[in-house]
Write a protein that holds these residues in place. Structure first.
Motif, PDB file in Angstrom:
ATOM      1  N   GLU A  30       0.829  -1.207   0.000  1.00 23.50           N
ATOM      2  CA  GLU A  30       0.000   0.000   0.000  1.00 23.50           C
ATOM      3  C   GLU A  30       0.865   1.260   0.000  1.00 23.50           C
ATOM      4  O   GLU A  30       0.543   2.241  -0.668  1.00 23.50           O
ATOM      5  CB  GLU A  30      -0.925   0.037   1.227  1.00 23.50           C
ATOM      6  CG  GLU A  30      -2.229  -0.708   1.071  1.00 23.50           C
ATOM      7  CD  GLU A  30      -2.102  -2.198   1.298  1.00 23.50           C
ATOM      8  OE1 GLU A  30      -0.953  -2.657   1.522  1.00 23.50           O
ATOM      9  OE2 GLU A  30      -3.100  -2.913   1.250  1.00 23.50           O
TER      10      GLU A  30
ATOM     11  N   THR B  79     -10.313   0.417  -2.262  1.00 22.59           N
ATOM     12  CA  THR B  79      -9.898  -0.890  -1.745  1.00 22.59           C
ATOM     13  C   THR B  79      -9.546  -1.763  -2.932  1.00 22.59           C
ATOM     14  O   THR B  79     -10.184  -1.676  -3.984  1.00 22.59           O
ATOM     15  CB  THR B  79     -10.993  -1.592  -0.920  1.00 22.59           C
ATOM     16  OG1 THR B  79     -12.048  -2.023  -1.775  1.00 22.59           O
ATOM     17  CG2 THR B  79     -11.538  -0.683   0.167  1.00 22.59           C
ATOM     18  N   LEU B  80      -8.520  -2.599  -2.757  1.00 24.26           N
ATOM     19  CA  LEU B  80      -8.117  -3.449  -3.869  1.00 24.26           C
ATOM     20  C   LEU B  80      -7.457  -4.727  -3.401  1.00 24.26           C
ATOM     21  O   LEU B  80      -6.837  -4.780  -2.353  1.00 24.26           O
ATOM     22  CB  LEU B  80      -7.204  -2.699  -4.849  1.00 24.26           C
ATOM     23  CG  LEU B  80      -6.555  -1.404  -4.426  1.00 24.26           C
ATOM     24  CD1 LEU B  80      -5.267  -1.691  -3.715  1.00 24.26           C
ATOM     25  CD2 LEU B  80      -6.313  -0.566  -5.644  1.00 24.26           C
TER      26      LEU B  80
ATOM     27  N   HIS C 141      -9.298  -3.990   9.349  1.00 20.66           N
ATOM     28  CA  HIS C 141      -9.299  -2.903  10.329  1.00 20.66           C
ATOM     29  C   HIS C 141     -10.272  -3.113  11.462  1.00 20.66           C
ATOM     30  O   HIS C 141     -10.259  -2.388  12.435  1.00 20.66           O
ATOM     31  CB  HIS C 141      -9.634  -1.579   9.648  1.00 20.66           C
ATOM     32  CG  HIS C 141      -8.693  -1.245   8.549  1.00 20.66           C
ATOM     33  ND1 HIS C 141      -8.946  -1.570   7.251  1.00 20.66           N
ATOM     34  CD2 HIS C 141      -7.489  -0.633   8.550  1.00 20.66           C
ATOM     35  CE1 HIS C 141      -7.933  -1.156   6.491  1.00 20.66           C
ATOM     36  NE2 HIS C 141      -7.051  -0.585   7.260  1.00 20.66           N
TER      37      HIS C 141
ATOM     38  N   ALA D 289      -6.790   0.641   0.918  1.00 22.08           N
ATOM     39  CA  ALA D 289      -6.760  -0.504   1.827  1.00 22.08           C
ATOM     40  C   ALA D 289      -6.932  -1.783   1.024  1.00 22.08           C
ATOM     41  O   ALA D 289      -7.506  -1.780  -0.065  1.00 22.08           O
ATOM     42  CB  ALA D 289      -7.850  -0.385   2.886  1.00 22.08           C
ATOM     43  N   ARG D 290      -6.418  -2.876   1.572  1.00 22.49           N
ATOM     44  CA  ARG D 290      -6.504  -4.164   0.926  1.00 22.49           C
ATOM     45  C   ARG D 290      -7.867  -4.797   1.152  1.00 22.49           C
ATOM     46  O   ARG D 290      -8.400  -4.751   2.253  1.00 22.49           O
ATOM     47  CB  ARG D 290      -5.410  -5.074   1.512  1.00 22.49           C
ATOM     48  CG  ARG D 290      -4.970  -6.217   0.648  1.00 22.49           C
ATOM     49  CD  ARG D 290      -4.078  -5.770  -0.500  1.00 22.49           C
ATOM     50  NE  ARG D 290      -2.759  -5.352  -0.070  1.00 22.49           N
ATOM     51  CZ  ARG D 290      -1.734  -6.216   0.138  1.00 22.49           C
ATOM     52  NH1 ARG D 290      -1.887  -7.507  -0.059  1.00 22.49           N
ATOM     53  NH2 ARG D 290      -0.550  -5.768   0.519  1.00 22.49           N
ATOM     54  N   SER D 291      -8.448  -5.363   0.102  1.00 20.25           N
ATOM     55  CA  SER D 291      -9.717  -6.074   0.216  1.00 20.25           C
ATOM     56  C   SER D 291      -9.812  -7.052  -0.945  1.00 20.25           C
ATOM     57  O   SER D 291      -9.084  -6.932  -1.926  1.00 20.25           O
ATOM     58  CB  SER D 291     -10.882  -5.072   0.162  1.00 20.25           C
ATOM     59  OG  SER D 291     -12.110  -5.745   0.023  1.00 20.25           O
TER      60      SER D 291
ATOM     61  N   VAL E 295     -11.627  -1.776   6.254  1.00 18.28           N
ATOM     62  CA  VAL E 295     -12.124  -3.003   5.630  1.00 18.28           C
ATOM     63  C   VAL E 295     -12.336  -4.055   6.706  1.00 18.28           C
ATOM     64  O   VAL E 295     -11.467  -4.267   7.546  1.00 18.28           O
ATOM     65  CB  VAL E 295     -11.116  -3.516   4.575  1.00 18.28           C
ATOM     66  CG1 VAL E 295     -11.608  -4.812   3.939  1.00 18.28           C
ATOM     67  CG2 VAL E 295     -10.873  -2.461   3.504  1.00 18.28           C
TER      68      VAL E 295
END
Lengths: 346, 346
Positions: free
Chosen positions: A14, B102-103, A57, B136-138, A53
Motif C-alpha cells: 500500500e 480498496t483493492l 481494520h 486498503a486491501r480487500s 475493511v
C-alpha cells in the motif's frame, strides 16, 4: 526481478502504491494527515479520507462471530475517532463527515444501525455532523469516511514544521491500544492482569478519544504559531520518524520519558512494554514539536497528562537514549506493530 | 413476515436501508444529490459521496476480462463524472475530490495507475483537483469518491423547488448510456447498427459529460434564482418523480418532446427506445423545473440541445401524454432499467 509491467499491489504494498499515486495530486497538498485547502482569508478547510475493511481494520466478527474484537457500535466509534484524529493532527476543529459504505446482502440491518449509532455517538461527543453518504452492495464490508474540518490558515500543524531545538511532546499514553487488541484476540491472557487493568486497556482500544482538545490550547499558548506534528495512529516511533523525515531533522528520545502505561509495566517485560509503546499504533494521540517553554505550558494546561519525550536534532537520525536503538531500524525489526499484526490477518 | 430484528440488507434493499440511516443525519440536509453547507455569507459548500463496486458499477473485467465493459481509464472517468454530476445537480462548481480505494493484492499496479489516469483526465477537463485519499486491501475493488463544490447560497438547485406552472427542461439526450451498455454486454448486437451509431452510444456510456456548463448559464439568466431539479443518473423518469415527490407536485410529460436519441429510433422499436429514454439511467444530464421564459432562454443558450419535455401540475401524479402511462407505475413495471440490469449482475 519482476518486470514493472507485471507488478501487483501486493508486490509494492500500500505504501509503494500510495507513493506512485501521489503523482496525481498537486505537490503542495501531499504529505500530511489531511489536505489543507484555502477557502477564504480567515478559514482553511482540512479534508481527510480513511478506508476501513472488515477483517483488516475491524471485527472479523461478521464472518467469524467467535473472534469478534469490536462491536458494530465500536467499529463506528473508532472509524469516526480515527478520522477526527487526522483533523486534530492538522490543528483543525471538526465540521462534518460523509460515509461510503459497502455491505453484503446477508448482513443484518441491525448491525448497520448499530454501526451508525456508534458513528453518531462519537460525532455527537465532538459536535460534528453526519452529512450523508452512499451505500452499495459488495461481498465485503468497507467503510470509507471523509472528514472535513476548519482551521485558521496560520494555525495549521504540519509534519514539515519541526525545527532544531524544539522539544517533542506526546499527549497521553502509548501502547494501550495495542495491548487492548492483544487481550481481545487472546482472551485467555486477560487472566494475567487485574480485571480493572484489562478492561481499561480493552476500552482504550475500542473507544479511542481523538485529541481535539489540543489545537485550541495550542492556539492560545503560541503567540506566533509554528508547531510541527501529526497523530500517532501508526505508532509513536512512526510519528517521530515521519515528522523528522518531512522536516529534514533528527530526534533524540529519552527512554525514561516515554509514555508507557502503568498497566503495561505491571504486565509485560520492559522490552515488550517499550515495543508496544513505540510501535503499537492506534493510540490516536498527538506528537508535537515546539519550543520548550510552550511545550511546558501545554503540558500544564493538559494537567500533566502529556510528556516531553525528547528533542529535535540537526543530525537526521532518530535515537533512543540509553538504549542504543535507532528507531528507524527498530521500526523494521520490531515487525510486531498493530499494523503488521493486522496485515497478516488479511 | 420476517421479524424486524432478523431483517437483512437484501430484505429491505439499499433504498430501504438509506431511508433508515437518514435518521442519523440532520433533517435539513437530507434529500438532495449532495449536502449543502453554509460556510460564510457568500459561499456554501456542496459535498457528495458515491461508492462504486467492481462487478456492480463497473467492468467485471478483473475477474472476467472477456466481459470487460469499461477500461480502467473509463472506470476512473465515469466515477469522477458521476460525482461532478451530483455537484452540477445542486448548481455548484467543482473544487476537489478525495478517493477511498480498496483493492486485492493480486491486482496489477498498472490497472490502478490507469484508473488514476482516467480520474485525472476527467478532473483536468473540469478544473478540479485530486486532494488525496486512502488505500486498503480487500478482496473486492471499491472506489468511494467524495466530491466538494462551491455554490453561492442563493443559486442552489434543489429537488423541492419545483412550482406549479414551471416547465420541465431536460438537457441532452436520454437512453444513450443504457444503449451503449447493451452493446458492450452483447457485442453481437453491434451489427444491428451502423458502426458510427454503435460507437457513439458506447462512447456515451463510457465517457459521460457532467453538465457543469449549465449552472453558470442559469445564474446569468435568472434574476431571482429559483430552480428545481436534479441530475438524471437514475433515469429521466426517476428524476421527474423524485422532483415531484420532494416538491409535492405532479407533472405532465409530452411524449413527442422526449429526448430520444436518433440512434435508438433507428435501431429499436418505439417502445424499447421510449423505455430506455425514460428508465435507462446514467445519462448524467440535468432535469430542471423553472418558469417557461427562462427555460426558453436556457435552451437557446445551450444551442437547442435541451428540450422542454412537460410541465409541473398541481395534481400529484406524473403522466405521459398520448400514452396513458403513469410514470411511477411504469417505473415499477419496466424493471429493465440500467440499475436493475446491474443489480442482477451482483
Amino acid at each position: 526481478m519482476k518486470p514493472e509491467a507485471n507488478l501487483t499491489v501486493a508486490d509494492i504494498g500500500e505504501q509503494g502504491l500510495l507513493a506512485k499515486l501521489k503523482a496525481f495530486c498537486p505537490s503542495s497538498i501531499v504529505g500530511d494527515d489531511a489536505a489543507v485547502l484555502n477557502f477564504s482569508g480567515d478559514h482553511s478547510l482540512v479534508i481527510s479520507t480513511d478506508v476501513l475493511v472488515d477483517g483488516v481494520h475491524f471485527s472479523d466478527g461478521i464472518a467469524k462471530p467467535d473472534v469478534y474484537t469490536t462491536s458494530p457500535e465500536d467499529v463506528g466509534w473508532r472509524a469516526v475517532a480515527a478520522n477526527l484524529s487526522d483533523l486534530a493532527a492538522m490543528g483543525a476543529s471538526p465540521w462534518g463527515i460523509t460515509v461510503g459504505l459497502t455491505l453484503p446482502g446477508d448482513l443484518a440491518v441491525t448491525w448497520v444501525e448499530r454501526l451508525y449509532q456508534g458513528l453518531s455517538e462519537c460525532l455527537r461527543q465532538y459536535e460534528t455532523v453526519l452529512w450523508g453518504g452512499d451505500i452499495a452492495r459488495s461481498s465485503v464490508i468497507t467503510l470509507s469516511i471523509t472528514a472535513v474540518g476548519k482551521v485558521s490558515p496560520q494555525a495549521v500543524i504540519r509534519r514539515q514544521d519541526a525545527r532544531v531545538g524544539d522539544v517533542i511532546l506526546a499527549t497521553g499514553e502509548h501502547g494501550a491500544s495495542r495491548a487492548g487488541l492483544e487481550l481481545l484476540l487472546h482472551p485467555e491472557r486477560q487472566q494475567e492482569l487485574s480485571p480493572v487493568d484489562a478492561q481499561k486497556l480493552i476500552r482504550t482500544h475500542q473507544h479511542p478519544q481523538p485529541r481535539l482538545d489540543v489545537p485550541p490550547l495550542l492556539q492560545k499558548i503560541l503567540p506566533e504559531f509554528r508547531v510541527g506534528g501529526m497523530d500517532s495512529s501508526d505508532g509513536l516511533a512512526d510519528a517521530i520518524l515521519q515528522i523528522c523525515r518531512a522536516s529534514g531533522v533528527g530526534a533524540k528520545i529519552s527512554r525514561e520519558s516515554l509514555p508507557i502505561p502503568d498497566e503495561l509495566l505491571k504486565w509485560l517485560s520492559p522490552e515488550q512494554a517499550l515495543n508496544w509503546t513505540l510501535y503499537g499504533g492506534e493510540d490516536f494521540e498527538l506528537v508535537l514539536t515546539l519550543p520548550r517553554q510552550f511545550a511546558e505550558s501545554l503540558r500544564e494546561q493538559l494537567g500533566n497528562s502529556a510528556r516531553i519525550i525528547g528533542e529535535i536534532t540537526k543530525e537526521t537520525d532518530v535515537k533512543l537514549s540509553d538504549f542504543d536503538l535507532d528507531l528507524s531500524q527498530g521500526f523494521q525489526h520490531f515487525s510486531n506493530s498493530l499494523k503488521n499484526q493486522r496485515s497478516r490477518r488479511v
